[in-house]
Write a protein that holds these residues in place. Structure first.
Motif, PDB file in Angstrom:
ATOM      1  N   UNK A   1       5.946   9.367  -8.956  1.00  0.00           N
ATOM      2  CA  UNK A   1       7.352   9.343  -9.328  1.00  0.00           C
ATOM      3  C   UNK A   1       7.642   8.137 -10.221  1.00  0.00           C
ATOM      4  N   UNK A   2       8.622   8.245 -11.118  1.00  0.00           N
ATOM      5  CA  UNK A   2       8.925   7.141 -12.022  1.00  0.00           C
ATOM      6  C   UNK A   2       9.146   5.832 -11.262  1.00  0.00           C
ATOM      7  N   UNK A   3       8.412   4.798 -11.650  1.00  0.00           N
ATOM      8  CA  UNK A   3       8.553   3.488 -11.036  1.00  0.00           C
ATOM      9  C   UNK A   3       7.802   3.291  -9.739  1.00  0.00           C
TER      10      UNK A   3
ATOM     11  N   UNK B   1      -4.115  -2.807  -2.843  1.00  0.00           N
ATOM     12  CA  UNK B   1      -4.367  -4.087  -2.189  1.00  0.00           C
ATOM     13  C   UNK B   1      -5.832  -4.473  -2.263  1.00  0.00           C
ATOM     14  N   UNK B   2      -6.708  -3.509  -2.097  1.00  0.00           N
ATOM     15  CA  UNK B   2      -8.137  -3.773  -2.190  1.00  0.00           C
ATOM     16  C   UNK B   2      -8.536  -4.149  -3.619  1.00  0.00           C
TER      17      UNK B   2
ATOM     18  N   UNK C   1       2.631  -2.002  -6.958  1.00  0.00           N
ATOM     19  CA  UNK C   1       1.929  -3.175  -7.485  1.00  0.00           C
ATOM     20  C   UNK C   1       2.670  -4.453  -7.094  1.00  0.00           C
ATOM     21  N   UNK C   2       3.981  -4.428  -7.229  1.00  0.00           N
ATOM     22  CA  UNK C   2       4.784  -5.601  -6.866  1.00  0.00           C
ATOM     23  C   UNK C   2       4.680  -5.871  -5.367  1.00  0.00           C
ATOM     24  N   UNK C   3       4.772  -4.831  -4.555  1.00  0.00           N
ATOM     25  CA  UNK C   3       4.688  -4.979  -3.103  1.00  0.00           C
ATOM     26  C   UNK C   3       3.341  -5.553  -2.669  1.00  0.00           C
ATOM     27  N   UNK C   4       2.291  -5.270  -3.437  1.00  0.00           N
ATOM     28  CA  UNK C   4       0.964  -5.779  -3.097  1.00  0.00           C
ATOM     29  C   UNK C   4       0.689  -7.156  -3.702  1.00  0.00           C
ATOM     30  N   UNK C   5       1.729  -7.787  -4.232  1.00  0.00           N
ATOM     31  CA  UNK C   5       1.611  -9.182  -4.644  1.00  0.00           C
ATOM     32  C   UNK C   5       1.143  -9.421  -6.053  1.00  0.00           C
TER      33      UNK C   5
ATOM     34  N   UNK D   1       0.969   4.722 -16.425  1.00  0.00           N
ATOM     35  CA  UNK D   1      -0.015   3.639 -16.380  1.00  0.00           C
ATOM     36  C   UNK D   1       0.681   2.357 -15.970  1.00  0.00           C
ATOM     37  N   UNK D   2       0.006   1.549 -15.154  1.00  0.00           N
ATOM     38  CA  UNK D   2       0.600   0.333 -14.634  1.00  0.00           C
ATOM     39  C   UNK D   2      -0.474  -0.761 -14.566  1.00  0.00           C
TER      40      UNK D   2
END
Length: 266
Positions: free
Chosen positions: A176-178, A122-123, A184-188, A260-261
């Motif tokens: 863990x996978x995913x 988030x930061x 990342x999605x949850x943090x917008x 990596x994401x």
């Protein structure tokens, strides 16, 4: 607590992990992307594996690098000869930068040692401009690091404390996978993509593999430091046997996978 990584000295870290993070950094940069003129934040810079690789990847305007460990910050500052790089001690969960100050925020082998990893993401999102990129990579301790699993599986067979170490080591945040993609999605973040990156860890001998762990570096070294002399000797002998695998001591090579994401700030 904002980091669970145990570091004694920079040289020990380099032998334990720095030499491998240097191999991973260019692959991660290719995935995260950079462009001439950008301002980049390196979150959890360590001794500078990603920081200094970034200077070779594009004609960047500025690189800000932070780390929670004063040992890492001191060493990265000592190594730095590029005026575009600014290094300081800071908390990944409370970045000392204004909103939208960077084009990209990158974290190489950091988030799995941050208990509040979601807050760190988030930061990173907060300090990146709209249209900019947040990216991170972490080792797959459970299924992608056979050289280190070799040790934790060995100590798990020796004691209950070893079993507890394995549980902690294999299930750190973001591994863990995913899991990182979901965070990342949850943090917008938008357009979130994840991949696997692979490097080989090549050791000259058991001592090359074992010396930094025996000296107390990293989470495995921290465990070794808790043992008495007899248990240390027993553990060292058992891990040596696993490393040698019935053959004479010498070079060994292990394939290691990192998750990596990356995502885009809306």
């Amino acid at each position: 607590m904002t980091s669970e990584f145990n570091v004694q000295n920079a040289a020990g870290y380099e032998q334990l992990m720095g030499r491998w993070s240097q191999k991973l950094a260019p692959m991660f940069i290719d995935f995260a992307g950079v462009a001439d003129g950008e301002k980049i934040l390196d979150v959890g810079c360590g001794t500078g594996s990603l920081t200094f690789a970034l200077t070779r990847s594009a004609d960047l305007r500025e690189i800000a690098a932070i780390d929670y460990s004063p040992v890492f910050v001191e060493e990265a500052i000592r190594r730095n000869i590029d005026p575009r790089i600014k290094i300081r001690q800071a908390d990944a969960c409370a970045l000392p930068f204004e909103d939208g100050a960077f084009d990209r925020a990158l974290a190489l082998l950091v988030l799995h040692f941050v208990p509040e990893a979601g807050k760190a993401v988030a930061e990173m999102r907060r300090v990146v401009r709209s249209g900019g990129v947040v990216a991170a990579t972490v080792w797959d301790h459970l299924g992608g690091m056979p050289g280190m699993r070799m040790m934790v599986d060995t100590v798990a067979a020796l004691s209950e404390a070893g079993r507890e170490l394995r549980n902690r080591y294999c299930f750190q945040p973001m591994m863990q996978p995913g899991e990182m993609k979901r965070t990342f999605v949850e943090q917008g973040l938008a357009d979130v993509t994840d991949v696997e990156l692979m490097v080989r860890m090549d050791y000259l001998s058991f001592d090359d593999y074992w010396a930094p762990i025996a000296a107390g570096e990293g989470p495995l070294g921290k465990y070794m430091a808790t043992l008495d002399a007899a248990e240390r000797a027993r553990t060292t002998a058992a891990v040596r046997d696993a490393y040698e695998a019935g053959r004479p001591d010498g070079p060994r090579s292990f394939a290691n996978v990192a998750w990596a994401c990356r995502g885009v700030v809306p």
